[in-house]
Design a protein around this motif. Structure first.
Motif, mmCIF file in Angstrom:
data_model
loop_
_atom_site.group_PDB
_atom_site.id
_atom_site.type_symbol
_atom_site.label_atom_id
_atom_site.label_comp_id
_atom_site.label_asym_id
_atom_site.label_seq_id
_atom_site.Cartn_x
_atom_site.Cartn_y
_atom_site.Cartn_z
ATOM 1 N N PHE A 1 4.439 9.387 23.847
ATOM 2 C CA PHE A 1 4.185 8.461 22.739
ATOM 3 C C PHE A 1 5.522 7.956 22.187
ATOM 4 O O PHE A 1 6.456 8.752 22.017
ATOM 5 C CB PHE A 1 3.353 9.141 21.641
ATOM 6 N N ASN A 2 5.589 6.645 21.911
ATOM 7 C CA ASN A 2 6.853 6.100 21.401
ATOM 8 C C ASN A 2 6.892 6.230 19.873
ATOM 9 O O ASN A 2 5.873 6.541 19.238
ATOM 10 C CB ASN A 2 7.071 4.663 21.902
ATOM 11 N N PRO A 3 8.061 5.972 19.266
ATOM 12 C CA PRO A 3 8.182 6.163 17.811
ATOM 13 C C PRO A 3 7.187 5.336 17.002
ATOM 14 O O PRO A 3 6.659 5.810 16.001
ATOM 15 C CB PRO A 3 9.622 5.737 17.517
ATOM 16 N N LYS A 4 6.928 4.110 17.459
ATOM 17 C CA LYS A 4 5.993 3.255 16.714
ATOM 18 C C LYS A 4 4.584 3.860 16.708
ATOM 19 O O LYS A 4 3.929 3.943 15.663
ATOM 20 C CB LYS A 4 5.940 1.871 17.374
ATOM 21 N N GLN A 5 4.155 4.271 17.878
ATOM 22 C CA GLN A 5 2.821 4.893 17.977
ATOM 23 C C GLN A 5 2.791 6.180 17.165
ATOM 24 O O GLN A 5 1.808 6.491 16.479
ATOM 25 C CB GLN A 5 2.506 5.196 19.453
ATOM 26 N N THR A 6 3.888 6.935 17.252
ATOM 27 C CA THR A 6 3.972 8.211 16.520
ATOM 28 C C THR A 6 3.807 7.965 15.022
ATOM 29 O O THR A 6 3.023 8.638 14.346
ATOM 30 C CB THR A 6 5.326 8.907 16.808
ATOM 31 N N GLU A 7 4.536 6.964 14.523
ATOM 32 C CA GLU A 7 4.468 6.671 13.084
ATOM 33 C C GLU A 7 3.042 6.290 12.655
ATOM 34 O O GLU A 7 2.549 6.749 11.623
ATOM 35 C CB GLU A 7 5.460 5.547 12.739
ATOM 36 N N LYS A 8 2.407 5.465 13.487
ATOM 37 C CA LYS A 8 1.029 5.036 13.170
ATOM 38 C C LYS A 8 0.086 6.249 13.072
ATOM 39 O O LYS A 8 -0.707 6.375 12.152
ATOM 40 C CB LYS A 8 0.516 4.129 14.305
ATOM 41 N N ILE A 9 0.215 7.122 14.057
ATOM 42 C CA ILE A 9 -0.681 8.296 14.097
ATOM 43 C C ILE A 9 -0.387 9.236 12.929
ATOM 44 O O ILE A 9 -1.306 9.720 12.256
ATOM 45 C CB ILE A 9 -0.542 9.035 15.453
ATOM 46 N N LEU A 10 0.893 9.468 12.667
ATOM 47 C CA LEU A 10 1.237 10.383 11.571
ATOM 48 C C LEU A 10 0.781 9.826 10.221
ATOM 49 O O LEU A 10 0.295 10.569 9.359
ATOM 50 C CB LEU A 10 2.735 10.686 11.557
ATOM 51 N N SER A 11 0.944 8.502 10.034
ATOM 52 C CA SER A 11 0.492 7.895 8.752
ATOM 53 C C SER A 11 -1.006 8.092 8.591
ATOM 54 O O SER A 11 -1.473 8.425 7.498
ATOM 55 C CB SER A 11 0.729 6.384 8.708
ATOM 56 N N ALA A 12 -1.736 7.879 9.682
ATOM 57 C CA ALA A 12 -3.191 8.048 9.602
ATOM 58 C C ALA A 12 -3.532 9.499 9.255
ATOM 59 O O ALA A 12 -4.418 9.758 8.432
ATOM 60 C CB ALA A 12 -3.830 7.661 10.924
ATOM 61 N N GLY A 13 -2.812 10.438 9.850
ATOM 62 C CA GLY A 13 -3.036 11.854 9.558
ATOM 63 C C GLY A 13 -2.736 12.164 8.095
ATOM 64 O O GLY A 13 -3.514 12.851 7.416
ATOM 65 N N LEU A 14 -1.616 11.628 7.613
ATOM 66 C CA LEU A 14 -1.224 11.880 6.216
ATOM 67 C C LEU A 14 -2.300 11.381 5.248
ATOM 68 O O LEU A 14 -2.552 12.009 4.216
ATOM 69 C CB LEU A 14 0.119 11.213 5.922
ATOM 70 N N ASN A 15 -2.931 10.257 5.598
ATOM 71 C CA ASN A 15 -4.015 9.732 4.741
ATOM 72 C C ASN A 15 -5.163 10.723 4.606
ATOM 73 O O ASN A 15 -5.931 10.661 3.658
ATOM 74 C CB ASN A 15 -4.565 8.421 5.312
#
Ligand code: NIG
Ligand code: FE
Length: 414
Positions: free
Chosen positions: A228-242
């Motif tokens: 997973f690239n950084p952009k995808q990682t950020e998207k997934i982590l933000s969704a998790g944080l929500n």
């Protein structure tokens, strides 16, 4: 119910504040020689040296354990494992002996995808049975706190199956376990032509369901070359944080992936692996409270380069050591061996390794208030060693355990 441990050569990692150890602090291990520990029910009630023996005299002691001049340490806190998996992957181990790399094996449908196939075929009950056996095994080797990841499901139904197994293990064993949702461990074959679709599935389908059943404490992404690239990682982590899932991620194992920077940006509790860590990454970590978790058995088993632990410690970073127990890159959860590797391959001193495998590991799974050091009021998950000459002996001798007894919640487990 009071238990006395007597004839202790040395109690190691005596602490007053449970603080994380950074940089130079990691080289200090507070200890007490010629000591005793008094346990009440499941907690450390008091401890002292020979001169405070009078304190015990006033106590009603129900049971005495003779340490026979061994040392007492807190149990290991293994903050990164994939201990729930099906079967094994020794064929890939042999393929690597013949010259294939971990990445080549993964590209050919082996690796994580191979474990995913096995997860699909196994029942929840059988997966639970196999995994529970491993958990009992690692407790016998001194592990008293554990983190377990999903990540071999790679599909909503199968990821939930893995997480339910972790939940069931939490209920069955007496040590604290934290669970991590790692749907973003690899891109399943059917999404290879459109990985974004899999990222969407994680975000819109998997995370809400994981949260709804309250199956995870943390969220993880394998942010690396070919995964997973950084952009995808950020998207997934933000969704998790929500959904209240805090990030703890795999980063920079195979390349300078940008994973460390994304982990720090997203407030990850820890970034793990870090074989590819340079000046930029260290500068980024220095400005954060993210813990650097190193997994030396993975680099050992896969023949990768080791992370620059010395440089990280010289830059005042806090390091945790963990086993990464999994069928592909570290088929062992033996923390004594991790300490040997920490000394031999990461050039960390025995004191630094022990702090990294106890109190710093506890911080990496937010269990530091109850575990990870010898403190009054903490849970008595303790290791009693054989009569060893010094604390350095733990890293020095390998392939043979120095652990004689393991206490979990104040009771003898081994
Ligand atoms: O931490 N790096 C990613 N995941 C695991 C390996 C998983 C596997 O090969 O099964 C690790 O090393
Ligand atoms: Fe891992």
């Amino acid at each position: 119910m009071k238990t006395l441990i007597k004839n202790i050569k040395e109690i190691v990692t005596v602490s007053k504040n449970s603080k994380i150890k950074k940089g130079k602090e990691m080289s200090k291990l507070n200890s007490l020689k010629d000591a005793w520990i008094l346990i009440e029910k499941d907690k450390i009630y008091d401890f002292g040296s020979k001169k405070d023996l009078f304190k015990i005299k006033q106590q009603k002691i129900n049971r005495t354990i003779d340490a026979e001049n061994g040392m007492v340490l807190p149990c290991w806190c293994d903050s990164h494992t994939h201990i729930v998996f099906a079967g094994s992957r020794e064929k890939e181990f042999v393929d690597r002996i013949h010259g294939l790399s971990y990445e080549q094996i993964a590209k050919n449908g082996g690796g994580i995808l191979n474990s995913a196939k096995k997860i699909k075929k196994i029942t929840e009950e059988e997966l639970f049975k196999q995994s529970l056996k491993r958990v009992h095994e690692v407790i016998k080797t001194g592990t008293g706190c554990l983190e377990i990841k999903s990540g071999y499901g790679l599909d909503t139904k199968e990821e939930l199956k893995m997480l339910r197994v972790i939940q069931k293990i939490k209920k069955h064993v007496k040590i604290p376990i934290k669970s991590t949702f790692l749907g973003a461990h690899a891109i399943p074959k059917k999404f290879h032509s459109d990985p974004e679709k899999y990222v969407d599935k994680i975000i819109t389908d998997m995370i809400p369901k994981v949260a709804e059943e309250n199956l995870a404490d943390y969220i993880d992404v394998f942010c690396d070359r070919g995964f997973f690239n950084p952009k995808q990682t950020e998207k997934i982590l933000s969704a998790g944080l929500n959904f209240g899932l805090k990030p703890k991620i795999h980063a920079n194992e195979l390349d300078f992936s940008g994973g460390i920077q994304i982990g720090v940006k997203m407030g990850a509790i820890s970034v793990d692996h870090l074989e590819f860590t340079g000046k930029k990454e260290i500068e980024c970590l220095k400005k954060s409270s993210t813990i650097s978790t190193l997994l030396p058995s993975t680099a050992f088993f896969l023949g990768l380069k080791y992370p620059p632990a010395r440089r990280m410690i010289d830059n005042n970073l806090p390091i945790a050591l963990a086993s990464d127990y999994n069928p592909g890159s570290s088929p062992s959860g033996n923390m004594e061996f991790i300490i040997s590797l920490g000394c031999l391959k990461l050039k960390m001193t025995p004191e630094e390794c022990i702090n990294a495998a106890t109190i710093n590991g506890a911080h990496a799974i937010e269990l530091e208030n109850k575990y990870g050091s010898i403190e009054k009021g903490k849970i008595a998950n303790l290791i009693i060693t054989e009569n060893i000459p010094s604390i350095s002996y733990i890293g020095y001798t390998f392939g043979k355990s120095v652990i004689k007894k393991v206490l979990i919640n104040g009771k003898i487990y081994k």
